[in-house]
Design a protein around this motif. Structure first.
Motif, mmCIF file in Angstrom:
data_model
loop_
_atom_site.group_PDB
_atom_site.id
_atom_site.type_symbol
_atom_site.label_atom_id
_atom_site.label_comp_id
_atom_site.label_asym_id
_atom_site.label_seq_id
_atom_site.Cartn_x
_atom_site.Cartn_y
_atom_site.Cartn_z
ATOM 1 N N ARG A 9 -24.582 22.643 3.268
ATOM 2 C CA ARG A 9 -25.866 22.773 2.587
ATOM 3 C C ARG A 9 -26.872 23.467 3.481
ATOM 4 O O ARG A 9 -27.515 22.846 4.323
ATOM 5 C CB ARG A 9 -26.371 21.388 2.164
ATOM 6 C CG ARG A 9 -25.485 20.712 1.132
ATOM 7 C CD ARG A 9 -26.080 19.383 0.684
ATOM 8 N NE ARG A 9 -25.191 18.673 -0.212
ATOM 9 C CZ ARG A 9 -25.463 17.499 -0.768
ATOM 10 N NH1 ARG A 9 -26.620 16.913 -0.487
ATOM 11 N NH2 ARG A 9 -24.606 16.914 -1.568
ATOM 12 N N THR A 10 -26.979 24.743 3.303
ATOM 13 C CA THR A 10 -27.932 25.528 4.087
ATOM 14 C C THR A 10 -28.346 26.751 3.295
ATOM 15 O O THR A 10 -27.560 27.294 2.510
ATOM 16 C CB THR A 10 -27.338 25.968 5.443
ATOM 17 O OG1 THR A 10 -28.291 26.800 6.118
ATOM 18 C CG2 THR A 10 -26.047 26.734 5.265
ATOM 19 N N ALA A 193 -33.407 24.727 3.362
ATOM 20 C CA ALA A 193 -32.612 23.673 3.991
ATOM 21 C C ALA A 193 -31.769 24.314 5.086
ATOM 22 O O ALA A 193 -31.352 25.468 4.971
ATOM 23 C CB ALA A 193 -31.706 22.999 2.969
ATOM 24 N N THR A 197 -29.985 20.811 12.802
ATOM 25 C CA THR A 197 -31.288 20.163 12.942
ATOM 26 C C THR A 197 -32.182 20.883 13.951
ATOM 27 O O THR A 197 -33.412 20.813 13.864
ATOM 28 C CB THR A 197 -31.126 18.696 13.379
ATOM 29 O OG1 THR A 197 -30.345 18.645 14.592
ATOM 30 C CG2 THR A 197 -30.419 17.888 12.302
ATOM 31 N N VAL A 217 -31.113 22.289 -1.663
ATOM 32 C CA VAL A 217 -31.080 20.845 -1.914
ATOM 33 C C VAL A 217 -30.391 20.543 -3.234
ATOM 34 O O VAL A 217 -30.574 19.483 -3.829
ATOM 35 C CB VAL A 217 -32.506 20.239 -1.897
ATOM 36 C CG1 VAL A 217 -33.097 20.346 -0.507
ATOM 37 C CG2 VAL A 217 -33.412 20.925 -2.913
ATOM 38 N N VAL A 241 -35.896 20.901 5.895
ATOM 39 C CA VAL A 241 -35.110 19.695 5.641
ATOM 40 C C VAL A 241 -33.650 19.919 6.003
ATOM 41 O O VAL A 241 -33.165 21.053 6.035
ATOM 42 C CB VAL A 241 -35.186 19.253 4.161
ATOM 43 C CG1 VAL A 241 -36.605 18.898 3.757
ATOM 44 C CG2 VAL A 241 -34.619 20.323 3.228
ATOM 45 N N VAL A 242 -32.970 18.824 6.259
ATOM 46 C CA VAL A 242 -31.521 18.837 6.470
ATOM 47 C C VAL A 242 -30.966 17.617 5.749
ATOM 48 O O VAL A 242 -31.635 16.570 5.685
ATOM 49 C CB VAL A 242 -31.175 18.796 7.977
ATOM 50 C CG1 VAL A 242 -31.673 17.519 8.621
ATOM 51 C CG2 VAL A 242 -29.682 18.959 8.208
ATOM 52 N N ASP A 243 -29.785 17.729 5.172
ATOM 53 C CA ASP A 243 -29.248 16.593 4.416
ATOM 54 C C ASP A 243 -28.603 15.576 5.352
ATOM 55 O O ASP A 243 -28.166 15.907 6.456
ATOM 56 C CB ASP A 243 -28.260 17.056 3.348
ATOM 57 C CG ASP A 243 -26.958 17.557 3.921
ATOM 58 O OD1 ASP A 243 -27.007 18.364 4.862
ATOM 59 O OD2 ASP A 243 -25.896 17.134 3.450
ATOM 60 N N THR A 244 -28.560 14.329 4.913
ATOM 61 C CA THR A 244 -28.043 13.246 5.763
ATOM 62 C C THR A 244 -26.558 13.406 6.069
ATOM 63 O O THR A 244 -26.088 12.972 7.120
ATOM 64 C CB THR A 244 -28.265 11.877 5.095
ATOM 65 O OG1 THR A 244 -27.731 11.908 3.761
ATOM 66 C CG2 THR A 244 -29.736 11.524 5.043
ATOM 67 N N ASP A 278 -27.237 11.950 -1.151
ATOM 68 C CA ASP A 278 -28.290 12.619 -1.918
ATOM 69 C C ASP A 278 -29.625 12.642 -1.190
ATOM 70 O O ASP A 278 -30.637 13.066 -1.744
ATOM 71 C CB ASP A 278 -28.487 11.924 -3.275
ATOM 72 C CG ASP A 278 -27.346 12.218 -4.235
ATOM 73 O OD1 ASP A 278 -26.697 13.274 -4.061
ATOM 74 O OD2 ASP A 278 -27.087 11.408 -5.130
ATOM 75 N N TYR A 280 -32.328 13.714 1.919
ATOM 76 C CA TYR A 280 -32.671 14.791 2.840
ATOM 77 C C TYR A 280 -33.704 14.272 3.830
ATOM 78 O O TYR A 280 -34.524 13.417 3.506
ATOM 79 C CB TYR A 280 -33.215 16.005 2.085
ATOM 80 C CG TYR A 280 -32.140 16.731 1.324
ATOM 81 C CD1 TYR A 280 -31.493 17.836 1.879
ATOM 82 C CD2 TYR A 280 -31.735 16.290 0.076
ATOM 83 C CE1 TYR A 280 -30.487 18.482 1.196
ATOM 84 C CE2 TYR A 280 -30.720 16.928 -0.622
ATOM 85 C CZ TYR A 280 -30.097 18.026 -0.053
ATOM 86 O OH TYR A 280 -29.085 18.650 -0.723
ATOM 87 N N THR A 282 -36.609 15.126 6.985
ATOM 88 C CA THR A 282 -37.528 16.109 7.554
ATOM 89 C C THR A 282 -38.190 15.489 8.783
ATOM 90 O O THR A 282 -38.316 14.258 8.875
ATOM 91 C CB THR A 282 -38.590 16.515 6.501
ATOM 92 O OG1 THR A 282 -39.290 17.674 6.947
ATOM 93 C CG2 THR A 282 -39.575 15.389 6.239
#
Length: 310
Positions: A9-10, A193, A197, A217, A241-244, A278, A280, A282
């Protein structure tokens, strides 16, 4: 494979290419040029997708994607601000000139600056914040009875909000504006996204292939592109943001040396709940970061169109 690394996811073409190169080596149909300014501590990577293979691997259209990485981007003081803005301005100017149709140049171009996102949500407020700081010294007008009296150049700017606020596709709103004011080029600013990190609030991506709002996202909206809008669309984005899943996998994978990608993926899938996947994340300083970054990008745009000293 279900855990295809290219599906990370980027929104950064650079990150997708890094993963592709890590697995397959140099990718056919992609040209990469890098430069580093030691004095400004800024790294610039120009990635050009030239063929169908590059499009397939990266999932991006043929075009130019410029990534500007600066550790000082999210916490720059006045001196560093101008340095970073000048680098962004130079790359933006070159990309606009290479995409303007006919004999148009920056000096006689009509420009529509569009700030995407929700100004009420800090991580998504970059676009509206930039628009607030754009100089509108020679606003475009569509009230002239005689088209010969209409200005030859100028900038107008808008923050159309998000579909949840307006009930309208952002691309449709922009199409309506374009039909009336007839700009030569659109500059779209949006939050992105990232996969890494370390790139959060420290990276600017400039592209001449527009943008798909919310794609990073998983909230895919109609694209704001030259194909859809009908004129050149340049996009400026910053990953906020970056997803978990990315964060957890980065930590977990360090302890799974010797395991195959499939085994790592299965382990990750077992420990991650649907709710976590689900989410994200920041940085906690996001409000201050966005204020600084939006000022830097706005100054870069002002430099390009108002010949402010770089």
């Amino acid at each position: 494979m279900e855990n295809n690394i290219y599906n990370a996811r980027t929104d950064l073409a650079l990150e997708i290419n890094e993963e592709a190169s890590k697995k397959d080596g140099r990718v056919k149909g992609i040209i990469v040029e890098e430069s580093h300014d030691k004095d400004k501590n800024i790294h610039v990577t120009k990635l050009v997708i030239t063929g169908k293979n590059g499009e397939k691997i990266l999932g991006r259209r043929k075009g130019t994607y410029i990534t500007i990485e600066a550790d000082d981007l999210c916490m720059a003081f006045d001196g560093e601000n101008k340095k970073i803005s000048s680098v962004i301005a130079e790359n933006l100017s070159n990309l606009i000139n290479s995409n303007l149709k006919d004999v148009k140049t920056l000096e006689n171009a009509k420009v529509l600056v569009t700030g995407l996102g929700n100004r009420n949500f800090s991580a998504d407020a970059l676009g509206p914040k930039v628009v607030e700081k754009i100089l509108i010294a020679n606003p475009l007008s569509f009230s002239y009875e005689n088209e010969e009296d209409e200005p030859n150049n100028g900038i107008c700017a808008i923050s159309p909000g998000v579909m949840a606020q307006t009930g309208m596709e952002t691309s449709d709103v922009i199409k309506g504006i374009v039909k009336v004011i007839k700009p030569d080029v659109i500059i779209v600013i949006d939050a992105l996204a990232a996969r890494n990190t370390k790139r959060l609030n420290r990276t600017v991506q400039i592209s001449d292939k527009g943008i798909n709002p919310g794609s990073g996202v998983g909230n895919h909206r109609v694209g704001i592109t030259d194909e859809n809008i009908g004129i050149p669309v340049l996009a400026i984005g910053v990953p906020t943001v970056v997803d978990t899943t990315t964060i957890v996998s980065d930590v977990v994978y360090k302890f799974l040396d010797g395991y195959t990608d499939a085994e790592k993926y299965k382990f990750l899938k077992d420990v991650m709940t649907p709710e976590m996947m689900d989410m994200y994340v920041t940085p906690k300083e996001i409000d201050e970061n966005i204020n600084i970054i939006s000022s830097i990008i706005a100054e870069a745009i002002n430099m390009v169109f108002y010949h402010i000293s770089r």
